[in-house]
Design a protein around this motif. Structure first.
Motif, PDB file in Angstrom:
ATOM      1  N   ALA A 131       4.838   1.761   0.377  1.00  0.00           N
ATOM      2  CA  ALA A 131       4.560   2.898   1.260  1.00  0.00           C
ATOM      3  C   ALA A 131       5.593   3.000   2.372  1.00  0.00           C
ATOM      4  CB  ALA A 131       3.154   2.775   1.841  1.00  0.00           C
ATOM      5  N   GLY A 132       5.953   1.854   2.978  1.00  0.00           N
ATOM      6  CA  GLY A 132       6.951   1.883   4.040  1.00  0.00           C
ATOM      7  C   GLY A 132       8.306   2.338   3.542  1.00  0.00           C
ATOM      8  N   GLN A 345       6.312  10.094   8.003  1.00  0.00           N
ATOM      9  CA  GLN A 345       5.762   9.559   9.249  1.00  0.00           C
ATOM     10  C   GLN A 345       4.346   9.054   9.049  1.00  0.00           C
ATOM     11  OE1 GLN A 345       6.165  12.708  12.109  1.00  0.00           O
ATOM     12  NE2 GLN A 345       8.397  12.581  12.183  1.00  0.00           N
ATOM     13  N   SER A 346       3.556   9.798   8.273  1.00  0.00           N
ATOM     14  CA  SER A 346       2.176   9.372   8.023  1.00  0.00           C
ATOM     15  C   SER A 346       2.138   8.068   7.229  1.00  0.00           C
ATOM     16  CB  SER A 346       1.419  10.469   7.263  1.00  0.00           C
ATOM     17  OG  SER A 346       1.370  11.664   8.016  1.00  0.00           O
ATOM     18  N   LEU A 347       3.043   7.941   6.267  1.00  0.00           N
ATOM     19  CA  LEU A 347       3.068   6.725   5.451  1.00  0.00           C
ATOM     20  C   LEU A 347       3.417   5.500   6.279  1.00  0.00           C
ATOM     21  CD1 LEU A 347       4.833   7.956   2.181  1.00  0.00           C
ATOM     22  CD2 LEU A 347       2.458   7.291   2.461  1.00  0.00           C
ATOM     23  N   LEU A 353      -3.743   4.682   5.283  1.00  0.00           N
ATOM     24  CA  LEU A 353      -3.021   5.323   4.183  1.00  0.00           C
ATOM     25  C   LEU A 353      -1.947   4.390   3.638  1.00  0.00           C
ATOM     26  CD1 LEU A 353      -2.429   7.865   2.502  1.00  0.00           C
ATOM     27  CD2 LEU A 353      -0.908   8.637   4.345  1.00  0.00           C
ATOM     28  N   HIS A 354      -1.264   3.693   4.554  1.00  0.00           N
ATOM     29  CA  HIS A 354      -0.217   2.752   4.166  1.00  0.00           C
ATOM     30  C   HIS A 354      -0.777   1.666   3.245  1.00  0.00           C
ATOM     31  CE1 HIS A 354       2.473  -0.731   4.779  1.00  0.00           C
ATOM     32  NE2 HIS A 354       3.434   0.157   4.996  1.00  0.00           N
ATOM     33  N   ASP A 355      -1.912   1.066   3.643  1.00  0.00           N
ATOM     34  CA  ASP A 355      -2.515  -0.001   2.838  1.00  0.00           C
ATOM     35  C   ASP A 355      -3.063   0.537   1.523  1.00  0.00           C
ATOM     36  OD1 ASP A 355      -1.899  -1.710   4.887  1.00  0.00           O
ATOM     37  OD2 ASP A 355      -3.897  -1.648   5.788  1.00  0.00           O
ATOM     38  N   ALA A 356      -3.619   1.746   1.553  1.00  0.00           N
ATOM     39  CA  ALA A 356      -4.185   2.319   0.326  1.00  0.00           C
ATOM     40  C   ALA A 356      -3.103   2.568  -0.722  1.00  0.00           C
ATOM     41  CB  ALA A 356      -4.910   3.622   0.651  1.00  0.00           C
ATOM     42  N   ILE A 357      -1.947   3.067  -0.289  1.00  0.00           N
ATOM     43  CA  ILE A 357      -0.862   3.329  -1.242  1.00  0.00           C
ATOM     44  C   ILE A 357      -0.299   2.027  -1.795  1.00  0.00           C
ATOM     45  CG2 ILE A 357       1.495   4.210  -1.420  1.00  0.00           C
ATOM     46  CD1 ILE A 357       0.696   6.499   0.358  1.00  0.00           C
TER      47      ILE A 357
END
Length: 428
Positions: A131-132, A345-347, A353-357
């Motif tokens: 995600a990052g 930016q959201s990711l 959201l970051h952990d979910a992706i």
């Protein structure tokens, strides 16, 4: 009847063409190792010949003798890996050609057990921030978006062009029609009409309708007069009252349109507005009205002209999308670029959201390893099995040639040192 001979198939080559694994300078190191062995043999012969003249040459002879033994032993060991030394079928030589299939299976098993088992894949994926990386990629500053613009735009364009237009268009049209059929439009129309009436947004539409009526009256004045003349009795025609009646009707309608357009409180205009309000209410609450609207909607969807209109709209959208994606400079321009940067930016900032992706990526890759790991292992083993043994042997020998020749050189020197030490101990 003559049968043409079957063509002779060339030996199977490694998949992907020639294996370009040869290390630079491998041939030179091989010559150096062989030359060192020959030098030791020459030194041994010279030292042995003059040892009686200079006794100290016994040390040199012992070094050279042991160096020859070490060099020959390592030459035999290195050569036995890839072929029979001197072409002699000595047992346990030509190890790689004889065990090519077993090596391929071992390589495939190693690949599966260390890379393609779901727990191993999941453990390795924990340290990868998908995600990052995607977020930083989408937020690439202006001037650093070449990869997205050129790569992603070409990929999207090729994808849209490769898809079956007829099937994809049919899918889109079917999905759109099904969506409209499942959606009840009557309440939506009713709420939209009620909102327009409450905010006086219906007034311009009503005034436009009144102006249209006035223009229609002027355009069809002769038709009205002709209708009155045809329907009037012969008595009225004798005294010319039909003309006066037609004049009165036309003037009355013209006066009505003028008064309705200038007087917001005109009774007829008020009745029209009340009728619109009742219609808005019926569209939302009256079951009979709602059923009529739904029936009209279904008939409209089934109409062939509407289908052609949807098809034309899809074609225009598809061509516009392909044209836009073919232009790398527009791939991140305007609203699309803003949306992608906002997603980036959201990711990066939204932890949930970051952990979910990242969790989804781990599960997806682990699932692929679980589903296709055995197929990949089978592909590796069968590919190695299909390779030509001589070609694989030559390429592998070329790949590690320098290191193998260093083994020969080291064996020669270490053997010589051991022989010298043993000779010194013997003298002592």
């Amino acid at each position: 009847m003559s049968v043409a001979p079957a063509p002779v198939r060339p030996p199977a080559q490694p998949v992907g063409g020639r294996l370009s694994l040869a290390q630079p300078g491998a041939r030179g190191m091989k010559i150096a190792a062989t030359g060192l062995l020959l030098v030791m043999a020459t030194v041994f012969l010279v030292a042995r010949a003059y040892e009686h003249v200079w006794p100290w040459l016994s040390y040199v002879k012992s070094f050279a003798e042991a160096a020859m033994v070490g060099g020959l032993a390592d030459w035999f060991a290195v050569t036995a890996l890839f072929r029979h030394p001197l072409g002699l079928p000595i047992p346990h030589t030509a190890i790689i050609p004889r065990n090519k299939d077993r090596i391929g299976q071992a390589l495939a098993t190693f690949l599966k057990e260390n890379f393609l088992i779901p727990p191993v894949v999941a453990r390795r994926m924990r340290n990868i921030d998908i995600a990052g990386a995607v977020g930083r990629f989408l937020q690439a500053p202006e001037g650093q978006e070449t990869r997205i613009r050129q790569g992603a735009s070409r990929l999207l364009a090729d994808l849209f062009e490769s898809l079956d237009d007829e099937r994809l268009g049919g899918l889109v049209k079917t999905a759109l029609s099904n969506r409209i059929q499942k959606m009840e439009v009557s309440p939506l129309i009713g709420r939209a009409l009620a909102s327009a009436i409450n905010e006086d947004r219906h007034v311009p539409m009503l005034e436009a309708a009144i102006r249209w009526m006035a223009r229609a009256l002027d355009a069809n004045e002769s038709l009205i007069r002709d209708m009155v003349h045809k329907r009037a009795s012969w008595v009225l025609k004798i005294v010319s009252l039909d003309t006066k009646l037609a004049d009165s009707i036309v003037e009355g309608l013209r006066k009505l349109t003028v008064e309705m357009s200038t007087d917001p409180g005109h009774p007829v205009r008020q009745k029209v507005e009340h009728a619109l309000a009742d219609l808005a209410n019926d569209l939302q609450t009256n079951a009979e009205t709602r059923a009529k609207v739904e029936a009209m909607k279904n008939e409209l969807i089934a109409n062939q002209s509407v289908g052609q209109w949807i098809d034309a709209m899809w074609q225009n959208a598809r061509l516009s999308l392909i044209k836009a994606t073919r232009n790398p400079d527009a791939a991140l321009a305007g609203k699309l670029g803003e949306v992608l940067r906002s997603m980036g930016q959201s990711l990066e900032k939204d932890e949930r959201l970051h952990d979910a992706i990242n969790q989804f990526a781990r599960r997806a890759v682990s699932g692929m390893a679980n589903s296709y790991g055995s197929s990949i292992v089978k592909l590796v083993s069968e590919t190695v099995r299909a390779w030509d043994a001589k070609t694989v042997t030559d390429r592998l020998e070329g790949a590690v040639g320098r290191d193998l020749q260093y083994i020969r050189i080291n064996g020669t020197l270490v053997g010589g040192l051991v022989g010298l030490i043993l000779h010194v101990l013997d003298k002592l």
